[in-house]
Motif scaffolding. Sequence first.
Motif, short mmCIF file in Angstrom:
data_model
loop_
_atom_site.label_atom_id
_atom_site.label_comp_id
_atom_site.label_asym_id
_atom_site.label_seq_id
_atom_site.Cartn_x
_atom_site.Cartn_y
_atom_site.Cartn_z
N ARG A 1 7.45 -5.73 -9.01
CA ARG A 1 7.71 -4.90 -7.82
C ARG A 1 7.07 -5.51 -6.57
O ARG A 1 7.67 -5.52 -5.50
CB ARG A 1 7.16 -3.48 -8.02
CG ARG A 1 8.11 -2.61 -8.82
CD ARG A 1 7.54 -1.20 -8.96
NE ARG A 1 7.70 -0.39 -7.76
CZ ARG A 1 6.93 0.65 -7.47
NH1 ARG A 1 5.93 0.97 -8.25
NH2 ARG A 1 7.16 1.36 -6.37
N ASP B 1 1.50 -4.02 -19.90
CA ASP B 1 2.89 -3.71 -19.53
C ASP B 1 3.00 -3.28 -18.07
O ASP B 1 3.88 -3.73 -17.34
CB ASP B 1 3.43 -2.56 -20.41
CG ASP B 1 3.73 -3.02 -21.82
OD1 ASP B 1 3.70 -4.25 -22.05
OD2 ASP B 1 3.98 -2.15 -22.68
N ALA B 2 2.08 -2.41 -17.67
CA ALA B 2 2.15 -1.88 -16.30
C ALA B 2 1.96 -3.01 -15.29
O ALA B 2 2.62 -3.06 -14.26
CB ALA B 2 1.10 -0.80 -16.10
N ILE C 1 0.83 -1.20 0.00
CA ILE C 1 0.00 0.00 0.00
C ILE C 1 0.87 1.25 0.00
O ILE C 1 0.65 2.19 -0.76
CB ILE C 1 -0.94 0.01 1.24
CG1 ILE C 1 -1.86 -1.21 1.21
CG2 ILE C 1 -1.76 1.28 1.29
CD1 ILE C 1 -2.61 -1.46 2.51
N ARG C 2 1.89 1.24 0.86
CA ARG C 2 2.78 2.40 0.96
C ARG C 2 3.59 2.64 -0.32
O ARG C 2 4.05 3.75 -0.59
CB ARG C 2 3.76 2.21 2.13
CG ARG C 2 3.18 2.52 3.48
CD ARG C 2 2.87 4.01 3.62
NE ARG C 2 4.02 4.86 3.45
CZ ARG C 2 4.90 5.14 4.38
NH1 ARG C 2 4.70 4.68 5.59
NH2 ARG C 2 5.93 5.91 4.13
N SER D 1 5.11 -5.01 -14.77
CA SER D 1 6.09 -4.33 -13.92
C SER D 1 5.59 -4.28 -12.46
O SER D 1 6.38 -4.38 -11.53
CB SER D 1 6.41 -2.95 -14.51
OG SER D 1 6.11 -1.91 -13.64
N ASP D 2 4.26 -4.14 -12.26
CA ASP D 2 3.70 -4.14 -10.90
C ASP D 2 3.95 -5.48 -10.20
O ASP D 2 4.31 -5.54 -9.03
CB ASP D 2 2.19 -3.86 -10.92
CG ASP D 2 1.88 -2.39 -11.18
OD1 ASP D 2 2.83 -1.57 -11.16
OD2 ASP D 2 0.71 -2.06 -11.41
N GLN E 1 -0.65 0.65 -7.73
CA GLN E 1 -2.09 0.76 -7.63
C GLN E 1 -2.78 -0.56 -7.94
O GLN E 1 -3.10 -0.85 -9.09
CB GLN E 1 -2.61 1.86 -8.54
CG GLN E 1 -3.97 2.30 -8.05
CD GLN E 1 -4.45 3.46 -8.84
OE1 GLN E 1 -4.32 3.48 -10.06
NE2 GLN E 1 -5.04 4.41 -8.17
N GLY F 1 2.62 2.68 -3.30
CA GLY F 1 1.91 3.43 -4.32
C GLY F 1 1.55 2.60 -5.54
O GLY F 1 0.93 3.10 -6.47
#
Lengths: 465, 465
Positions: A295, A287-288, A239-240, A291-292, A244, A242
């Motif tokens: 992470r 794509d996003a 959550i911290r 990468s999410d 989404q 960012g």
Amino acid sequence: MLKAAKELAEALGQDAVSFDEDVIEHHGHSEWSTSNTAVRPVAVVYPKSTNDVVTIAQMCNKYKVPIVPFGAGSSVEGNFSSPHSGICVDFSLMDQVIAFRPEDMDVTVQPGVNWVDLNNQIAASGLFLPLDPSPTAQIGGMVSTNCSGTNAMRYGTMKDWVVNLTVVLADGTIIKTRRRPRKTSAGYNLTSLFVGAEGTLGLVTEVTLKLAPIPEDTSVAIVSFPTIKEAATAASSIIRSGIQLAALELMDDLQMQIVNRHGSASVKKRKWLEEPTLFLKFSGTTDAIKSDIKRVSQLMKPHNPRDFIFAKTPLEKTSLWAARKEALFTMLNTRPPGTEIWSTDVAVPLSQLANLITLTKQDCSQLNLFASIIGHVGDANFHTAILYDPRDAEQTAAVGKVVKQMMRRALEMEGTVSGEHAIGIGKKEGLEEEVGGEVVDVMRRVKRAVDGKGIMNPGKVFDLS
Amino acid sequence: MLKAAKELAEALGQDAVSFDEDVIEHHGHSEWSTSNTAVRPVAVVYPKSTNDVVTIAQMCNKYKVPIVPFGAGSSVEGNFSSPHSGICVDFSLMDQVIAFRPEDMDVTVQPGVNWVDLNNQIAASGLFLPLDPSPTAQIGGMVSTNCSGTNAMRYGTMKDWVVNLTVVLADGTIIKTRRRPRKTSAGYNLTSLFVGAEGTLGLVTEVTLKLAPIPEDTSVAIVSFPTIKEAATAASSIIRSGIQLAALELMDDLQMQIVNRHGSASVKKRKWLEEPTLFLKFSGTTDAIKSDIKRVSQLMKPHNPRDFIFAKTPLEKTSLWAARKEALFTMLNTRPPGTEIWSTDVAVPLSQLANLITLTKQDCSQLNLFASIIGHVGDANFHTAILYDPRDAEQTAAVGKVVKQMMRRALEMEGTVSGEHAIGIGKKEGLEEEVGGEVVDVMRRVKRAVDGKGIMNPGKVFDLS
């Protein structure tokens, strides 16, 4: 009251009013809810239009008869019970989409529209209403309880999607809280006052909703942890960050057992770890999301994840998420005969979530009943579901005590007694404890200002005197 | 009133109350605002605590003296003018951060805290308050006007970031609308009722705010179009795509002329096309931004973009966005002596934006005055800024007529007369036209229910009788 009901049958037509005992029972008692009363409404009225609702309000106002709105009937805090009897207004015939405006990304509907139907109906436009309460829920009830569900982490709660409301007040006056701007700072926010007021301020007859673009892609991942604390700490770090997510859900060890034992065929193909498990829903461009996921997997590492499984195919995505979506119904379907489910929820500041869940699980374990935890961790909001026998007074009292203790602890941690189920009759004391007598008194003054006779869903949220 | 003020000076200390003429003038008249009145408060009081505010409310309640709250003084609709005189409450000494809880992603502050200062103070935590009103604005005023700014497209408006409010009511009662849950459905949403009420329901003395993670990366792009219509249509297609921009702003041809002529040194290095121009702010991970920029550039193509410039370095990013951020101050600094700026805003459904801007520009062009348009296109909200000479009665009347026409057209398109400036005294008629007399009457009833004597910022939002 009967007189008012009979005059209503004359005014609206005999088939608009039912005096049938089974119908009245269905509208006066709920097996979803732990907060039922013995009293029943004298009749159930089925309006077809805002004008019908005006007729109902005027008649009830004239005879000072309680009006109790009824939607899908899936609320859990006795929100549609009739402690003072009166007339139940069932909105199921007001189920029309009045105007869909894809170019404005909004839609105007009647309160009886089911949100899943609505989303199916408009799917081709690429837009959707991004709430996710019970699939049975109707827009009217969703407005009245300020509902949310698994998508709240990204999309907020019902109040964030309501552009305007058409409301019939206690005396039959029709008001529309706003026109259709996406954003406004003009005058008091009456829209947000009526959202979550559980029909105690007026009857909602039309709702304009903002819509969101359906994400290009979504994906799902699951990951288990040895303890709730580690799962919650891992969730916090996500959550911290960012990143989404569309949703960030937690199911405890007991809930995961249920998945293994009683899940649907596609869910049971996988052998699930029976440990606290996070369910993550990613949404955005393909794509996003890639990468999410990378992470998130990095962020999990320091918290002892047992496994990190992400869906590689659309089928896998559906079957992973199904384990979460099925949870409530699986419990309902597999409960021992005679038992009911006590479903309750609280929300707290983020840092308190792990602590409160741990304490609540300890309390629950002493019940010797099935009691599991499902959390909308992204909002620090979680549900406890306890299977109990309502005919066993001692057991019922013991469960009630655990639920009360959970609310009290949530308040000590500066939380709320209701994250998304509203107050109904079940949590009135809790509300008073939460905000204090002076705040409830301000609510009372607001209520009296718009419903002088106190006929709108009386006995809910708070008592007038 | 003087008696109340003198007793207050005794109760709070002589230096807590000012009777100085210049001080009173500064608190009674605003050159930012077009809606001033001739009347001034009798004194200005500077509370240091919630208890001081209680003393003020009790004193004013006893003598039935109007209380007018004052924050940064940058509101534009006469929100802090004193049409009924009374006592002005300046919150500048209540400027403390009371508690910052990064683990809960929230912060509790006094109303006199400036939002830019707050964000600087907490930046190291990786969190921020994602609103973007005037850099002068203070939290108290931001709450009272339900402000927003360029970030609203992604982050919503002030109401979406307020967790709870401590409010002193007209009789001196202190209430706290909520504890600190991120999400709740417990009871009436009084928090959202006080947000945007412009101090007419009570004086806000503490505010708990949600905070958002600062995005990993941001980028900026600009693109010009031959016409407002093409710019707005391109904007629509981006909004509909679901690509999550942090901001999507529009400046018209005239505003771009100002940038070329009077922009700061770094902005003027570039020769800007003097055409309707979209300013896009991307935020997220560096990878996601790259892919978003590619998609946006594709989406623009059918709408005749003249150019698509995106920042390749952090310096370029700052200088591109500066052209947007400087807009208001550039206008203020370069206006002819004696002129003031009439700043107003409206918001409409998305599909109406281009049409309304085009019509408004036609009206403005007949004024023979400088009149430019800056739009928060992502919310279908835009500002008109007109430079005029307030000593010229005819000119002032002509400008007033254009502004009125813009509001009327916004309403015909189902919009609002105020997207983010609130109502003050300047738009009271507009509000009545917008929502209708019966809705304003509900607001009046709510107001009377909590402020029976009508002493809280009287004459704002609506008149009581």
